[in-house]
Design an enzyme around this catalytic site. Structure first.
Site, PDB file in Angstrom:
ATOM      1  CB  THR A  15      -6.027  47.240  -4.569  1.00 23.61           C
ATOM      2  OG1 THR A  15      -6.568  46.019  -5.072  1.00 23.61           O
ATOM      3  CG2 THR A  15      -7.144  48.244  -4.341  1.00 23.61           C
ATOM      4  CB  SER A  58      -1.007  48.648  -8.838  1.00 25.48           C
ATOM      5  OG  SER A  58      -1.199  49.744  -7.992  1.00 25.48           O
ATOM      6  CB  THR A  59       4.030  47.921  -5.822  1.00 24.10           C
ATOM      7  OG1 THR A  59       3.709  46.815  -4.966  1.00 24.10           O
ATOM      8  CG2 THR A  59       3.441  49.203  -5.255  1.00 24.10           C
ATOM      9  N   GLY A 112       3.582  42.548 -10.483  1.00 23.29           N
ATOM     10  CA  GLY A 112       2.717  41.527 -11.054  1.00 23.29           C
ATOM     11  C   GLY A 112       1.555  42.032 -11.881  1.00 23.29           C
ATOM     12  N   GLY A 171      -1.163  43.625 -11.005  1.00 22.11           N
ATOM     13  CA  GLY A 171      -1.588  44.986 -10.706  1.00 22.11           C
ATOM     14  C   GLY A 171      -0.735  46.019 -11.403  1.00 22.11           C
ATOM     15  CE1 TYR A 188      -5.168  33.346  -3.976  1.00 25.55           C
ATOM     16  CE2 TYR A 188      -4.741  31.432  -5.344  1.00 25.55           C
ATOM     17  CZ  TYR A 188      -4.854  32.801  -5.207  1.00 25.55           C
ATOM     18  OH  TYR A 188      -4.667  33.618  -6.289  1.00 25.55           O
TER      19      TYR A 188
END
Length: 266
Positions: free
Chosen positions: A13, A15-16, A18, A20, A155
Site C-alpha cells: 500500500t 507504493s507510488t 518513497g 512503498g 503521528y
C-alpha cells in the site's frame, strides 16, 4: 541470497513513491508479482510500467484506504490477478503539527489514515491467508512509536498503534504459517524530507550544500550511529527478508532500521 519470492503476489500500500515504491521494486526484482497501490492511477501505472519494462510483474490497484469503499476497491483489484500472499501496510501520512496545532480532527484523520487503513486491508486479505495457511503481513512503523518527539503527537501515537496492532495480529495468527511483523524506519531521505530540510536550513544555519544540511540536521534532529538519514532501499531490504521463508520463525517482531536512532537494547 535468493529470498524465494518467485510466484508470490504482494500488495504494497502507498507504493507510488518513497518507501512503498522502493519495496515494490525490490520485491519485484526478487520474483514476486507486485500490486502497486495509490490514489493516483497515472502514477501507479507509471511505476508498474517501469517494473514490467525491467522484466518484473506488476499490476495496479487504485483507491483511498481511508474509506471502506476505497479499501473494497483496492482489495478487489488486487485479488483480480490471484491470491495475495504478502501484504505490506505502508500507506500513511502526517502533518507538521505540534500539540497546540493538532486539533481533535487532526488526531482522528491521522488515526484513520495511518491505523484504520491498515486494519481495513488486514480484514479483507488475511482471512484468506489463514485459510491457505500461508502469508506475510509487514507493517511499516517507526522509531517515533517508542521514542516520540515533543512535536507531531498525533503521528507519534498513530505509529505506536501500528506497532501494537501488528503484534496483536501475530498473537491471533499463532499456530498458522501466517506471520505479522514490523519494520521501523528511522528518518529516511525521501524527496519530501529533503525539500523540507533544505527549506528549513537557512533558519537553522545548517549550511547550503546538501552534504552540510544532512550532516548538521541529523546531528540536531535525529542523532544516530551512522550520522546520516536512511535510504528507502535499506527499508525495502528488511521488508523483503520478512516476506520470505527465511523469516518463518520471526513473529510479532520489530526490526529497527534507524541507524541507531532509538537508544535502547530492547
Amino acid at each position: 541470497m535468493d529470498l524465494q519470492l518467485t510466484g508470490r503476489r504482494a500488495l504494497i500500500t502507498g507504493s507510488t513513491s518513497g518507501l512503498g515504491e522502493a519495496t515494490a521494486r525490490l520485491l519485484a526484482a526478487e520474483g514476486a508479482e507486485v500490486v502497486i497501490h495509490g490514489r493516483n492511477a497515472e502514477r501507479a501505472q507509471a511505476i508498474a510500467g517501469s517494473i514490467i519494462e525491467k522484466g518484473g510483474k506488476a499490476v495496479v490497484a487504485v483507491g483511498d484506504l481511508g474509506t471502506d469503499a476505497g479499501a473494497d476497491r483496492v482489495a478487489e483489484d488486487a485479488l483480480a490477478g490471484g491470491v495475495i500472499d504478502i501484504l505490506v501496510n505502508n500507506a500513511g501520512a502526517y502533518e507538521h503539527l505540534n500539540w497546540a496545532e493538532a486539533t481533535s480532527d487532526s488526531w482522528l484523520h491521522t488515526y484513520n489514515v495511518n491505523v484504520v487503513s491498515g486494519v481495513r486491508m488486514i480484514q479483507r486479505l488475511v482471512p484468506a491467508m489463514r485459510e491457505r495457511d500461508y502469508g506475510r503481513i509487514v507493517t511499516i512503523g517507526g522509531g517515533l512509536a517508542t521514542q516520540p518527539f515533543g512535536s507531531h503527537p498525533h503521528y507519534n501515537a498513530s505509529l505506536a498503534a501500528r506497532h501494537n496492532l501488528a503484534v496483536s495480529l501475530a498473537r491471533d495468527l499463532a499456530g498458522t504459517r501466517v506471520t505479522s511483523n514490523v519494520v521501523a524506519p528511522g528518518a529516511i531521505l525521501v524527496p519530501a524530507v529533503q525539500d523540507f530540510l533544505t527549506a528549513l536550513s537557512p533558519e537553522r544555519g545548517w549550511g547550503e550544500s546538501w552534504e552540510e544540511i544532512e550532516h548538521n540536521s541529523v546531528r540536531e534532529l535525529v542523532p544516530n550511529d551512522r550520522s546520516r538519514y536512511g535510504r528507502p532501499d535499506e527499508i525495502a531490504g528488511a521488508v523483503a527478508y520478512l516476506c520470505g521463508p527465511h523469516a518463518e520463525y520471526v513473529s510479532g517482531a520489530t526490526i529497527r532500521v534507524d541507524g541507531g536512532t532509538v537508544r535502547g537494547a530492547f
